[in-house]
Scaffold this motif. Sequence first.
Motif, short mmCIF file in Angstrom:
data_model
loop_
_atom_site.label_atom_id
_atom_site.label_comp_id
_atom_site.label_asym_id
_atom_site.label_seq_id
_atom_site.Cartn_x
_atom_site.Cartn_y
_atom_site.Cartn_z
N ASP A 98 -4.90 -9.65 -4.27
CA ASP A 98 -4.11 -9.70 -3.04
C ASP A 98 -3.12 -8.55 -3.04
N PHE A 99 -2.64 -8.24 -1.85
CA PHE A 99 -1.59 -7.23 -1.70
C PHE A 99 -0.25 -7.90 -1.98
N ALA A 100 0.56 -7.30 -2.84
CA ALA A 100 1.87 -7.85 -3.15
C ALA A 100 2.95 -7.17 -2.32
N TYR A 101 2.83 -5.87 -2.13
CA TYR A 101 3.76 -5.07 -1.32
C TYR A 101 2.93 -4.12 -0.48
N ASP A 102 3.44 -3.80 0.71
CA ASP A 102 2.73 -2.90 1.61
C ASP A 102 3.76 -2.24 2.52
N PHE A 103 3.87 -0.92 2.45
CA PHE A 103 4.87 -0.19 3.21
C PHE A 103 4.24 0.95 4.00
N THR A 104 4.72 1.13 5.21
CA THR A 104 4.48 2.35 5.97
C THR A 104 5.72 3.19 5.76
N VAL A 105 5.55 4.41 5.27
CA VAL A 105 6.71 5.26 4.97
C VAL A 105 6.72 6.49 5.86
N SER A 106 7.91 6.93 6.21
CA SER A 106 8.03 8.09 7.10
C SER A 106 8.57 9.32 6.39
N LYS A 107 9.16 9.12 5.21
CA LYS A 107 9.75 10.26 4.50
C LYS A 107 9.53 10.08 3.00
N VAL A 108 8.94 11.08 2.38
CA VAL A 108 8.73 11.08 0.94
C VAL A 108 9.73 12.06 0.33
N LEU A 109 10.56 11.56 -0.55
CA LEU A 109 11.61 12.40 -1.13
C LEU A 109 11.14 13.16 -2.36
N LYS A 110 10.20 12.57 -3.11
CA LYS A 110 9.67 13.22 -4.30
C LYS A 110 8.26 12.72 -4.55
N SER A 111 7.39 13.62 -4.95
CA SER A 111 6.00 13.25 -5.19
C SER A 111 5.38 14.21 -6.19
N LYS A 112 4.49 13.70 -7.02
CA LYS A 112 3.76 14.55 -7.97
C LYS A 112 2.48 15.12 -7.36
N THR A 113 2.20 14.76 -6.11
CA THR A 113 1.00 15.26 -5.44
C THR A 113 1.41 16.11 -4.24
N ASN A 114 0.55 17.02 -3.86
CA ASN A 114 0.77 17.81 -2.66
C ASN A 114 0.26 17.10 -1.41
N SER A 115 -0.44 15.99 -1.60
CA SER A 115 -0.98 15.24 -0.47
C SER A 115 0.15 14.56 0.29
N GLN A 116 -0.03 14.47 1.59
CA GLN A 116 0.93 13.73 2.40
C GLN A 116 0.79 12.24 2.09
N ILE A 117 1.88 11.50 2.25
CA ILE A 117 1.89 10.06 2.01
C ILE A 117 2.58 9.37 3.17
N ASN A 118 1.91 8.37 3.75
CA ASN A 118 2.54 7.57 4.80
C ASN A 118 2.32 6.07 4.60
N ARG A 119 1.70 5.71 3.49
CA ARG A 119 1.45 4.30 3.19
C ARG A 119 1.53 4.12 1.68
N VAL A 120 2.28 3.09 1.22
CA VAL A 120 2.40 2.76 -0.19
C VAL A 120 2.22 1.26 -0.32
N PHE A 121 1.41 0.83 -1.31
CA PHE A 121 1.18 -0.60 -1.49
C PHE A 121 0.79 -0.90 -2.92
N THR A 122 0.87 -2.18 -3.26
CA THR A 122 0.38 -2.65 -4.55
C THR A 122 -0.71 -3.68 -4.31
N ILE A 123 -1.69 -3.69 -5.21
CA ILE A 123 -2.73 -4.71 -5.20
C ILE A 123 -2.69 -5.40 -6.56
N ASP A 124 -2.60 -6.73 -6.53
CA ASP A 124 -2.57 -7.52 -7.76
C ASP A 124 -3.93 -8.15 -8.01
#
Length: 100
Positions: A34-60
């Motif tokens: 199941d999904f434990a957390y699910d976020f739509t994000v508009s601003k990424v402050l730091k990332s180890k990837t060059n890919s854009q990010i607009n969704r962050v979630f966890t699956i348990d």
Amino acid sequence: MGFQRIMALHVHDEAEYQAYRDAMLPILHFYGGDFAYDFTVSKVLKSKTNSQINRVFTIDFPSEAVMDAFFNDEAYLSVKQRHFDASVTSATVIGLHETE
């Protein structure tokens, strides 16, 4: 002990991504996941990837083995090919870890 996968995506087609979520959720639940957390994000402050990010979630999952079985399930792979690949530009695994 359970197992959690933390993901970051760049979703470019919200409607198609929702079709993916709707189609894969019964398969995920079959595996006890199941999904434990699910976020739509508009601003990424730091990332180890060059890919854009607009969704962050966890699956348990109940275990790492169950997670692996889910992601290799033929029904899931079919849904992924139909909907995920058409809606997501990039996917980044942020982390994998055991949970209590």
